[in-house]
Design an enzyme around this catalytic site. Structure first.
Site, short mmCIF file in Angstrom:
data_model
loop_
_atom_site.label_atom_id
_atom_site.label_comp_id
_atom_site.label_asym_id
_atom_site.label_seq_id
_atom_site.Cartn_x
_atom_site.Cartn_y
_atom_site.Cartn_z
N ARG A 126 0.85 -1.19 0.00
CA ARG A 126 0.00 0.00 0.00
C ARG A 126 0.89 1.24 0.00
O ARG A 126 1.45 1.61 1.02
CB ARG A 126 -0.91 -0.02 1.25
CG ARG A 126 -2.08 0.95 1.18
CD ARG A 126 -2.75 1.07 2.53
NE ARG A 126 -1.93 1.85 3.44
CZ ARG A 126 -1.96 1.74 4.78
NH1 ARG A 126 -2.73 0.85 5.35
NH2 ARG A 126 -1.18 2.49 5.54
N HIS A 171 -3.80 4.57 4.51
CA HIS A 171 -4.93 3.63 4.44
C HIS A 171 -6.11 4.29 3.70
O HIS A 171 -6.66 3.74 2.76
CB HIS A 171 -5.36 3.21 5.84
CG HIS A 171 -6.64 2.44 5.88
ND1 HIS A 171 -6.76 1.19 5.32
CD2 HIS A 171 -7.86 2.77 6.37
CE1 HIS A 171 -8.02 0.77 5.47
NE2 HIS A 171 -8.70 1.71 6.10
N TYR A 193 3.30 5.44 11.61
CA TYR A 193 3.52 4.06 12.06
C TYR A 193 4.36 3.20 11.12
O TYR A 193 4.61 2.05 11.39
CB TYR A 193 2.19 3.36 12.36
CG TYR A 193 1.19 3.40 11.21
CD1 TYR A 193 1.30 2.51 10.14
CD2 TYR A 193 0.14 4.31 11.20
CE1 TYR A 193 0.40 2.54 9.10
CE2 TYR A 193 -0.78 4.35 10.16
CZ TYR A 193 -0.65 3.46 9.11
OH TYR A 193 -1.54 3.49 8.08
#
Ligand SMILES: [Mg+2]
Length: 352
Positions: free
Chosen positions: A249, A253, A262
């Site tokens: 990815r 998100h 993160y």
């Protein structure tokens, strides 16, 4: 290439060879470039308050385009929320995809006379679409249709009960179902190593007694090979398949997320070296099937198509507020009549 064993594992299939269908690969590249252009614009629209929360498909172009090109018109597609290119290739106009992400349910009213009219809308709850896909596959089997059902999900969905229940029933009932997992290695902020202790997601097919295939999701020709095989198998009554397409990815998100909080920049940088669009473009260039002037013309075309879609999206008249009640019941219950009357009065003279 594929054995008839209960499940087989393929880390990677041959990417390009002399027998490649170059016109199909060029078509795939063009769709991948278009959806990347669209995706960038969609994020910008959200950032400027013209679109709701949006799930980018950056890095998933080979997966979502591969699905769109492998599906046949009479198949069924049950998407999750990063399948914009598949929806587009099934016949959903780009402006309608924006409409959906803009919070307007009319974006899910897929055009009649297109394959998309057989498909389900985006699924936001994680993995619940897989049980619905198993239901559609059961119907297809009972009605002796030679159609496959392709359902997609992310890696996070593979920890849900719905995922296992769908695979289980697909195995027991020999359903014409293909479940494709876009393993982009992050489920919001949860990395793959915390998602499962399984050797791979494809291994999860073993418990259901169906075939599992792990494929490089950044490799468009490999995606076509695997999906052509699995969907054809389903259409011919030869059972279900779990496909794990390994990608990364490259985006947050959704636009409501900030992945820099993160995950390491070095990891993202390394993933960009494997990204699918440049990879296919380079392969086409190396084989003499794509030139610099074609690239320039296509990028101009993509920008024009996306700009047109944005204009159409922004010019849509507001949704009639009574729509939120009119499609829930065949006959509106008495208890909701008063609410509908109030909503109708707020429709501002528009048909309600
Ligand atoms: Mg994921």
């Amino acid at each position: 290439m594929f054995s008839s064993a209960p499940y087989t594992m393929h880390e990677r299939l041959p990417s390009l060879d002399s027998n490649s269908d170059w016109s199909r690969l060029i078509q795939a590249y063009q769709a991948m470039a278009l959806i990347r252009c669209f995706d960038k614009k969609a994020v910008n629209l959200q950032r400027t308050g013209q679109l709701g929360t949006y799930a980018s498909c950056l890095g998933a172009e080979a997966i979502t385009v591969g699905a769109g090109l492998s599906l046949e018109n009479h198949d069924y597609f049950v998407p999750y929320y990063r399948d914009h290119a598949t929806q587009y290739l099934r016949g959903v106009p780009l402006y309608q995809i924006l409409q959906y992400w803009g919070g307007d349910e009319r974006g899910n009213a897929f055009p009649a006379q297109t394959p998309a009219v057989r498909d389900l809308p985006n699924c936001v709850p994680i993995a619940s679409q897989l049980t619905q896909a198993a239901g559609i596959a059961t119907k297809a089997k009972l009605c002796h249709e030679s159609a496959a059902v392709l359902a997609t999900c992310g890696d996070g969905a593979t920890s849900r009960g719905d995922f296992y229940e769908s695979l289980n029933v697909a195995g027991v009932w020999q359903l014409p179902l293909v479940v494709m997992v876009n393993n982009n290695q992050w489920a919001i902020s949860v990395p793959g190593r915390l998602q499962t202790a399984s050797q791979s997601i494809a291994h999860k097919a073993e418990a259901a007694g169906i075939e599992g295939i792990r494929v490089d999701g950044n490799d468009l020709p490999a995606m076509l090979d695997v999906l052509d095989y699995a969907l054809d198998k389903a259409r011919h009554g030869k059972g279900a398949t779990l496909v794990e397409a390994v990608s990364y990815r490259l985006s947050d998100h959704t636009t409501a997320d900030d992945a820099s909080r993160y995950r390491k920049a070095s990891e993202l940088h390394a993933a960009w070296q494997r990204e699918p669009v440049a990879r296919l473009r380079q392969a086409l260039v190396d084989a003499g099937h794509w030139q610099a002037d074609q690239e320039k013309q296509w990028q101009t075309h993509c920008q024009q198509e996306v700009d047109k879609a944005v204009q159409t999206y922004l010019q849509q008249p507001p949704q009639v507020p009574t729509d939120m009640l009119d499609y829930l019941y065949e006959t509106l219950p008495e208890s909701l009549q008063a609410q509908r009357t109030v909503l109708s009065e707020h429709a501002g003279g528009r048909h309600a």
